[in-house]
Design an enzyme around this catalytic site. Structure first.
Site, PDB file in Angstrom:
ATOM      1  N   TYR A  55       0.839  -1.193   0.000  1.00  0.00           N
ATOM      2  CA  TYR A  55       0.000   0.000   0.000  1.00  0.00           C
ATOM      3  C   TYR A  55       0.877   1.246   0.000  1.00  0.00           C
ATOM      4  O   TYR A  55       1.593   1.523   0.957  1.00  0.00           O
ATOM      5  CB  TYR A  55      -0.937   0.031   1.217  1.00  0.00           C
ATOM      6  CG  TYR A  55      -1.967  -1.102   1.249  1.00  0.00           C
ATOM      7  CD1 TYR A  55      -2.169  -1.940   0.152  1.00  0.00           C
ATOM      8  CD2 TYR A  55      -2.748  -1.335   2.368  1.00  0.00           C
ATOM      9  CE1 TYR A  55      -3.110  -2.964   0.171  1.00  0.00           C
ATOM     10  CE2 TYR A  55      -3.696  -2.347   2.401  1.00  0.00           C
ATOM     11  CZ  TYR A  55      -3.858  -3.169   1.298  1.00  0.00           C
ATOM     12  OH  TYR A  55      -4.790  -4.188   1.340  1.00  0.00           O
ATOM     13  N   ASN A  96     -20.133   4.591   8.221  1.00  0.00           N
ATOM     14  CA  ASN A  96     -19.951   3.151   8.014  1.00  0.00           C
ATOM     15  C   ASN A  96     -19.946   2.373   9.330  1.00  0.00           C
ATOM     16  O   ASN A  96     -20.420   1.242   9.390  1.00  0.00           O
ATOM     17  CB  ASN A  96     -18.669   2.900   7.230  1.00  0.00           C
ATOM     18  CG  ASN A  96     -18.711   3.547   5.852  1.00  0.00           C
ATOM     19  OD1 ASN A  96     -19.759   4.038   5.414  1.00  0.00           O
ATOM     20  ND2 ASN A  96     -17.586   3.577   5.162  1.00  0.00           N
TER      21      ASN A  96
HETATM   22  P1  NDP Z   1     -14.712  -0.047   0.402  1.00  0.00           P
HETATM   23  O1  NDP Z   1     -15.191  -0.953  -0.673  1.00  0.00           O
HETATM   24  O2  NDP Z   1     -15.635   0.172   1.546  1.00  0.00           O
HETATM   25  O3  NDP Z   1     -14.304   1.353  -0.269  1.00  0.00           O
HETATM   26  C1  NDP Z   1     -13.887   2.412   0.539  1.00  0.00           C
HETATM   27  C2  NDP Z   1     -13.939   3.710  -0.247  1.00  0.00           C
HETATM   28  O4  NDP Z   1     -15.286   4.010  -0.645  1.00  0.00           O
HETATM   29  C3  NDP Z   1     -13.516   4.885   0.612  1.00  0.00           C
HETATM   30  O5  NDP Z   1     -12.120   5.041   0.642  1.00  0.00           O
HETATM   31  C4  NDP Z   1     -14.230   6.033  -0.055  1.00  0.00           C
HETATM   32  O6  NDP Z   1     -13.534   6.375  -1.255  1.00  0.00           O
HETATM   33  C5  NDP Z   1     -15.563   5.391  -0.416  1.00  0.00           C
HETATM   34  N1  NDP Z   1     -16.520   5.463   0.707  1.00  0.00           N
HETATM   35  C6  NDP Z   1     -16.493   4.706   1.850  1.00  0.00           C
HETATM   36  N2  NDP Z   1     -17.528   5.000   2.632  1.00  0.00           N
HETATM   37  C7  NDP Z   1     -18.241   5.946   2.010  1.00  0.00           C
HETATM   38  C8  NDP Z   1     -19.425   6.631   2.341  1.00  0.00           C
HETATM   39  N3  NDP Z   1     -20.076   6.379   3.479  1.00  0.00           N
HETATM   40  N4  NDP Z   1     -19.892   7.580   1.465  1.00  0.00           N
HETATM   41  C9  NDP Z   1     -19.237   7.810   0.309  1.00  0.00           C
HETATM   42  N5  NDP Z   1     -18.113   7.193  -0.059  1.00  0.00           N
HETATM   43  C10 NDP Z   1     -17.598   6.252   0.781  1.00  0.00           C
HETATM   44  O7  NDP Z   1     -13.374  -0.612   1.050  1.00  0.00           O
HETATM   45  P2  NDP Z   1     -11.874  -0.635   0.470  1.00  0.00           P
HETATM   46  O8  NDP Z   1     -11.862  -0.981  -0.951  1.00  0.00           O
HETATM   47  O9  NDP Z   1     -11.192   0.601   0.913  1.00  0.00           O
HETATM   48  O10 NDP Z   1     -11.306  -1.878   1.275  1.00  0.00           O
HETATM   49  C11 NDP Z   1     -11.263  -1.836   2.703  1.00  0.00           C
HETATM   50  C12 NDP Z   1      -9.950  -2.408   3.177  1.00  0.00           C
HETATM   51  O11 NDP Z   1      -9.826  -3.767   2.769  1.00  0.00           O
HETATM   52  C13 NDP Z   1      -8.695  -1.740   2.608  1.00  0.00           C
HETATM   53  O12 NDP Z   1      -8.385  -0.545   3.260  1.00  0.00           O
HETATM   54  C14 NDP Z   1      -7.661  -2.800   2.837  1.00  0.00           C
HETATM   55  O13 NDP Z   1      -7.248  -2.780   4.178  1.00  0.00           O
HETATM   56  C15 NDP Z   1      -8.449  -4.071   2.551  1.00  0.00           C
HETATM   57  N6  NDP Z   1      -8.243  -4.520   1.158  1.00  0.00           N
HETATM   58  C16 NDP Z   1      -7.554  -5.696   0.961  1.00  0.00           C
HETATM   59  C17 NDP Z   1      -7.319  -6.170  -0.299  1.00  0.00           C
HETATM   60  C18 NDP Z   1      -6.569  -7.443  -0.463  1.00  0.00           C
HETATM   61  O14 NDP Z   1      -6.192  -7.795  -1.590  1.00  0.00           O
HETATM   62  N7  NDP Z   1      -6.290  -8.158   0.591  1.00  0.00           N
HETATM   63  C19 NDP Z   1      -7.776  -5.448  -1.504  1.00  0.00           C
HETATM   64  C20 NDP Z   1      -8.531  -4.237  -1.195  1.00  0.00           C
HETATM   65  C21 NDP Z   1      -8.753  -3.825   0.077  1.00  0.00           C
HETATM   66  P3  NDP Z   1     -13.539   7.849  -1.914  1.00  0.00           P
HETATM   67  O15 NDP Z   1     -14.035   8.837  -0.905  1.00  0.00           O
HETATM   68  O16 NDP Z   1     -12.147   8.080  -2.336  1.00  0.00           O
HETATM   69  O17 NDP Z   1     -14.478   7.715  -3.089  1.00  0.00           O
END
Ligand code: NDP
Length: 322
Positions: free
Chosen positions: A54, A301
């Site tokens: 990351y 969330n």
């Molecule tokens: P989500 O699918 O929940 O996406 C999060 C993103 O969505 C935020 O950064 C924001 O992005 C947007 N968001 C979240 N909540 C809201 C809301 N209430 N209103 C509007 N927009 C919102 O989760 P992630 O994809 O971030 O994944 C979570 C965690 O999982 C990661 O941080 C990581 O630790 C892990 N992960 C692990 C992976 C793996 O291969 N093992 C791969 C991916 C994630 P924005 O504001 O920029 O639009």
């Protein structure tokens, strides 16, 4: 906040946890991270997820600074890292993958960046077809006996690869993986619910599931175009924009999101909260890792647990049909 056992292991994780992919070191600096962790601790969150890959290690540096500034008792929370992708933009052959050498060095580097003496959870971020699974199991087992890692696991391995690791560990009296970190959300269910079903039964693996909102698609905010400052607009994430919104597949998924939105409205909640709560219905989920680029998103969330009682069997059937 409820706490769930990590599969067969004794560790109990908060059912909602917090991760740093994309956000930390890009949209979130250590000051904001500190406020986010404060909000998490107040809500009872006890697990924070990270990876060497990351932001090329930058995410771990931000997390380490913020956790240090908060100075919570180390035995009150868990931190993870993951090894595979390397911690530089263009890793050399010895700086990525799941060889004994890279696992050993990546673990020490992650601890340094996170300013921690040990990692509670350590994941193999992907399977490495170039390294025998036995070499990886031995390397993880050794880190555990050295006290540098407490629980090790996989992320997005096939069920067959996970089974091979579990069997190798059993046959050689080594520590087996305790958890998998797969994607799981209303739009991405197949691997978790179908492919992994037999391994959940047989090996009682825990899971720390990722992208509960499918990178933001399940907030509904992309239904009227791509909002300014959202993940799909970030430099370096053009592939995600295509995948999430612009491709034919993305458009099909957005049509489903458009059908899910009115159900959340009917329940008097947001689509985001409904989507996160839905993940918690599956008993094979140990913890849902939340992502947020702003404090308000995190606050919203974390309130998803309040929506669980609204997800009756009738509502669940309607969501499944979509
Ligand atoms: P989500 O699918 O929940 O996406 C999060 C993103 O969505 C935020 O950064 C924001 O992005 C947007 N968001 C979240 N909540 C809201 C809301 N209430 N209103 C509007 N927009 C919102 O989760 P992630 O994809 O971030 O994944 C979570 C965690 O999982 C990661 O941080 C990581 O630790 C892990 N992960 C692990 C992976 C793996 O291969 N093992 C791969 C991916 C994630 P924005 O504001 O920029 O639009």
């Amino acid at each position: 906040m409820e706490y769930r056992k990590l599969g067969a292991a004794g560790l109990k994780l908060s059912e909602l946890s917090f991760g740093s992919w994309v956000t930390f070191n890009k949209q979130v600096d250590s000051g904001l991270a500190e406020r986010m962790f404060g909000t998490c601790f107040d809500a009872g969150v006890n697990f924070f997820d990270n990876a060497e890959g990351y932001e090329a290690g930058g995410s771990e540096i931000v997390m380490g600074k913020a956790l240090k500034a908060l100075a919570r008792p180390r035995d009150s929370y868990c931190v993870s890292s993951k090894v595979f992708f390397g911690a530089t933009a263009e890793p050399l052959p010895t700086q990525r993958g799941l060889s004994r050498k890279h696992i050993f060095e990546a673990c020490h580097q992650a601890m340094q960046r996170l300013q921690l003496d040990y990692l509670d959870l350590y994941f193999c971020h992907r399977a490495d077809p170039e390294t025998p699974i036995g070499e990886t199991v031995w390397a993880m087992h050794n880190l555990i006996t050295q006290g540098k890692v407490l629980y090790w696991g996989t992320s997005e391995w096939t069920a067959a690869e996970i089974a091979e690791a579990c069997e190798f560990a059993r046959d050689n009296h080594l520590t087996p993986p305790s958890m998998e970190q797969p994607q799981y959300n209303l739009l991405d269910r197949e691997r978790f619910e179908v492919e992994y079903a037999p391994i959940f039964d047989k090996y009682r693996l825990g899971t720390t599931t990722w992208s509960p909102l499918a990178s933001g698609a399940l907030t509904g905010k992309y239904l009227k175009g791509i909002p300014e400052g959202s993940r799909a607009t970030l430099a370096g994430y053009e592939w995600l924009k295509k995948h999430m919104v612009e491709s034919e597949r993305g458009q099909q998924r957005m049509q489903r999101v458009a059908k899910l939105q009115p159900i959340a409205e009917e329940l008097g909640t947001s689509l985001s909260k409904m989507a996160i709560a839905w993940c918690l219905l599956n008993p094979n989920v140990s913890t849902v890792i939340l992502g947020a680029s702003r404090l308000e998103q995190l606050q919203e969330n974390l309130a998803a647990v309040d929506v669980l009682p609204l997800l009756t069997e009738e509502v669940q059937a309607r969501l499944a049909a979509i």
